[in-house]
Design a protein around this motif. Structure first.
Motif, PDB file in Angstrom:
ATOM      1  N   HIS A  49      31.449 -10.196  16.873  1.00  0.00           N
ATOM      2  CA  HIS A  49      30.189  -9.814  17.504  1.00  0.00           C
ATOM      3  C   HIS A  49      29.109 -10.877  17.377  1.00  0.00           C
ATOM      4  O   HIS A  49      28.079 -10.801  18.058  1.00  0.00           O
ATOM      5  N   ALA A  50      29.310 -11.861  16.506  1.00  0.00           N
ATOM      6  CA  ALA A  50      28.325 -12.923  16.311  1.00  0.00           C
ATOM      7  C   ALA A  50      29.016 -14.134  15.709  1.00  0.00           C
ATOM      8  O   ALA A  50      30.124 -14.031  15.169  1.00  0.00           O
ATOM      9  N   ILE A  51      28.359 -15.280  15.811  1.00  0.00           N
ATOM     10  CA  ILE A  51      28.904 -16.541  15.317  1.00  0.00           C
ATOM     11  C   ILE A  51      27.849 -17.225  14.463  1.00  0.00           C
ATOM     12  O   ILE A  51      26.666 -17.252  14.826  1.00  0.00           O
ATOM     13  N   VAL A  52      28.283 -17.778  13.335  1.00  0.00           N
ATOM     14  CA  VAL A  52      27.393 -18.554  12.462  1.00  0.00           C
ATOM     15  C   VAL A  52      27.967 -19.958  12.339  1.00  0.00           C
ATOM     16  O   VAL A  52      29.154 -20.128  12.061  1.00  0.00           O
ATOM     17  N   LEU A  53      27.114 -20.958  12.536  1.00  0.00           N
ATOM     18  CA  LEU A  53      27.495 -22.353  12.347  1.00  0.00           C
ATOM     19  C   LEU A  53      26.759 -22.903  11.138  1.00  0.00           C
ATOM     20  O   LEU A  53      25.540 -22.747  11.024  1.00  0.00           O
ATOM     21  N   THR A  54      27.485 -23.558  10.243  1.00  0.00           N
ATOM     22  CA  THR A  54      26.869 -24.163   9.071  1.00  0.00           C
ATOM     23  C   THR A  54      27.727 -25.348   8.652  1.00  0.00           C
ATOM     24  O   THR A  54      28.705 -25.706   9.317  1.00  0.00           O
ATOM     25  N   GLY A  55      27.331 -25.997   7.546  1.00  0.00           N
ATOM     26  CA  GLY A  55      28.072 -27.151   7.062  1.00  0.00           C
ATOM     27  C   GLY A  55      28.346 -27.040   5.581  1.00  0.00           C
ATOM     28  O   GLY A  55      27.687 -26.281   4.863  1.00  0.00           O
ATOM     29  N   THR A  56      29.314 -27.809   5.122  1.00  0.00           N
ATOM     30  CA  THR A  56      29.561 -27.928   3.693  1.00  0.00           C
ATOM     31  C   THR A  56      28.491 -28.822   3.089  1.00  0.00           C
ATOM     32  O   THR A  56      28.218 -29.905   3.605  1.00  0.00           O
ATOM     33  N   ASP A  57      27.860 -28.363   2.007  1.00  0.00           N
ATOM     34  CA  ASP A  57      26.799 -29.146   1.367  1.00  0.00           C
ATOM     35  C   ASP A  57      27.283 -30.565   1.062  1.00  0.00           C
ATOM     36  O   ASP A  57      28.463 -30.770   0.804  1.00  0.00           O
ATOM     37  N   PRO A  58      26.371 -31.553   1.157  1.00  0.00           N
ATOM     38  CA  PRO A  58      24.917 -31.406   1.213  1.00  0.00           C
ATOM     39  C   PRO A  58      24.326 -31.471   2.610  1.00  0.00           C
ATOM     40  O   PRO A  58      23.097 -31.461   2.752  1.00  0.00           O
ATOM     41  N   VAL A 190      20.917 -15.111   6.520  1.00  0.00           N
ATOM     42  CA  VAL A 190      21.603 -15.095   7.813  1.00  0.00           C
ATOM     43  C   VAL A 190      22.267 -13.744   8.039  1.00  0.00           C
ATOM     44  O   VAL A 190      22.194 -13.173   9.143  1.00  0.00           O
ATOM     45  N   ARG A 191      22.897 -13.198   7.000  1.00  0.00           N
ATOM     46  CA  ARG A 191      23.533 -11.885   7.133  1.00  0.00           C
ATOM     47  C   ARG A 191      22.499 -10.809   7.477  1.00  0.00           C
ATOM     48  O   ARG A 191      22.756  -9.918   8.294  1.00  0.00           O
ATOM     49  N   ALA A 192      21.326 -10.886   6.858  1.00  0.00           N
ATOM     50  CA  ALA A 192      20.269  -9.918   7.150  1.00  0.00           C
ATOM     51  C   ALA A 192      19.797 -10.048   8.593  1.00  0.00           C
ATOM     52  O   ALA A 192      19.538  -9.042   9.268  1.00  0.00           O
ATOM     53  N   ARG A 193      19.670 -11.284   9.077  1.00  0.00           N
ATOM     54  CA  ARG A 193      19.256 -11.466  10.466  1.00  0.00           C
ATOM     55  C   ARG A 193      20.315 -10.946  11.427  1.00  0.00           C
ATOM     56  O   ARG A 193      19.996 -10.327  12.446  1.00  0.00           O
ATOM     57  N   LEU A 194      21.593 -11.174  11.110  1.00  0.00           N
ATOM     58  CA  LEU A 194      22.668 -10.653  11.955  1.00  0.00           C
ATOM     59  C   LEU A 194      22.632  -9.131  12.009  1.00  0.00           C
ATOM     60  O   LEU A 194      22.882  -8.530  13.065  1.00  0.00           O
ATOM     61  N   ALA A 195      22.330  -8.492  10.873  1.00  0.00           N
ATOM     62  CA  ALA A 195      22.240  -7.029  10.853  1.00  0.00           C
ATOM     63  C   ALA A 195      21.115  -6.550  11.755  1.00  0.00           C
ATOM     64  O   ALA A 195      21.240  -5.518  12.438  1.00  0.00           O
ATOM     65  N   LEU A 196      20.014  -7.282  11.782  1.00  0.00           N
ATOM     66  CA  LEU A 196      18.889  -6.924  12.648  1.00  0.00           C
ATOM     67  C   LEU A 196      19.264  -7.101  14.115  1.00  0.00           C
ATOM     68  O   LEU A 196      18.993  -6.230  14.954  1.00  0.00           O
ATOM     69  N   ILE A 197      19.914  -8.222  14.424  1.00  0.00           N
ATOM     70  CA  ILE A 197      20.331  -8.475  15.802  1.00  0.00           C
ATOM     71  C   ILE A 197      21.328  -7.415  16.267  1.00  0.00           C
ATOM     72  O   ILE A 197      21.302  -6.979  17.428  1.00  0.00           O
ATOM     73  N   ALA A 198      22.206  -6.965  15.354  1.00  0.00           N
ATOM     74  CA  ALA A 198      23.267  -6.028  15.711  1.00  0.00           C
ATOM     75  C   ALA A 198      22.739  -4.674  16.156  1.00  0.00           C
ATOM     76  O   ALA A 198      23.473  -3.889  16.772  1.00  0.00           O
ATOM     77  N   ARG A 199      21.475  -4.378  15.859  1.00  0.00           N
ATOM     78  CA  ARG A 199      20.897  -3.117  16.308  1.00  0.00           C
ATOM     79  C   ARG A 199      20.656  -3.111  17.816  1.00  0.00           C
ATOM     80  O   ARG A 199      20.505  -2.055  18.421  1.00  0.00           O
ATOM     81  N   ARG A 200      20.606  -4.289  18.407  1.00  0.00           N
ATOM     82  CA  ARG A 200      20.335  -4.408  19.832  1.00  0.00           C
ATOM     83  C   ARG A 200      21.617  -4.246  20.641  1.00  0.00           C
ATOM     84  O   ARG A 200      22.718  -4.421  20.133  1.00  0.00           O
ATOM     85  N   SER A 201      21.458  -3.958  21.902  1.00  0.00           N
ATOM     86  CA  SER A 201      22.596  -3.802  22.801  1.00  0.00           C
ATOM     87  C   SER A 201      23.293  -5.135  23.038  1.00  0.00           C
ATOM     88  O   SER A 201      22.656  -6.109  23.433  1.00  0.00           O
TER      89      SER A 201
END
Length: 258
Positions: A49-58, A190-201
């Motif tokens: 339902h969603a995609i997150v892009l990130t990198g390995t530190d640093p 990021v997980r919290a923002r995804l939860a907020l977005i998931a409330r939308r259609s």
């Protein structure tokens, strides 16, 4: 060398991590191909339902791999550059939430990948750099056009011509990231923002994302016409009918609306 990406899924979100820390997650041909395949697979998987892009530190990404500039055939170079531009553009074309978790320095094509995402949440360690001029180049893969669209010509000039290098707080001030958080809570935020977005259609998200991508620079009346067309598609969906009924029930019961 191992695989250039680490991929896992949690709570219907596909996390794609650039994993070449020895070169600060630079985007070579193999990484670009793997990233394109991962994004397309996530875009077409109904369980994602969603995609997150990130990198390995640093780093989030140090941009294009410098070895690609060894190509002396200009036609071949342009083709490879166009291919990377297409990969980066996938983040804008996917009709699902695409969130960048910017964990560290990002520059060049890496910055364009982050800026192509719908939402950008930055660690306090993040830095956004425009250093192409040091190599005798200019920002590509949308590095100028996308920047002007996001922050306007004046601020884009400050960054590309004026030598600014942005830490996380400055990136937020310029409007290039949505928020800045402590490094150790970046993924939780990021997980919290995804939860907020998931409330939308999901249907509304997809159409709205398309409309946002289409109306930039258009006359107001043209943008309004595109909005109306998008709305006309949504009002005929079963999802809208169900959400409308629930909204009416909440309103009649005096409950707070979503």
């Amino acid at each position: 060398m191992g695989e250039p990406l680490r991929i896992h899924t949690e709570d219907a979100a596909r996390w794609i991590t650039l994993d070449r820390p020895e070169v600060r997650n630079a985007l070579d041909v193999a990484t670009g191909d793997a990233l394109a395949a991962a994004l397309i697979e996530a875009a077409t998987d109904h369980d994602v339902h969603a995609i997150v892009l990130t990198g390995t530190d640093p780093a989030f990404s140090a941009g294009g791999d410098l070895d690609r500039f060894d190509e002396t055939d200009h036609t071949a170079f342009r083709f490879a550059s166009h291919e990377l531009t297409q990969v980066i553009g996938l983040a804008e074309r996917i009709e699902k939430p695409v969130v960048a978790a910017i964990n560290g320095v990002t520059t060049g094509a890496g910055a364009q990948l982050a800026l192509a995402c719908d939402v950008r949440i930055a660690s306090h360690r993040a830095r956004l750099l425009w250093r192409e001029g040091y190599l005798g180049l200019l920002p590509s893969h949308g590095g100028i056009a996308r920047l002007v669209q996001l922050i306007g010509l004046g601020r884009a000039r400050d960054l590309v011509l004026g030598g600014y290098e942005l830490d996380a707080a400055d990136a937020h001030r310029f409007g290039l990231v949505s928020e800045v958080v402590a490094h150790d809570v970046l993924h939780d935020r990021v997980r919290a923002r995804l939860a907020l977005i998931a409330r939308r259609s999901p249907d509304a998200y997809a159409v709205t994302k398309r409309v946002l991508g289409a109306v930039g620079g258009l006359p107001l009346a043209t943008g309004q016409a595109i909005e109306t067309l998008g709305q006309s598609l949504l009002v005929g969906t079963d999802e809208f009918a169900d959400r409308l009924e629930r909204a009416r029930e909440r309103r009649s019961g005096g409950a707070e609306q979503a």
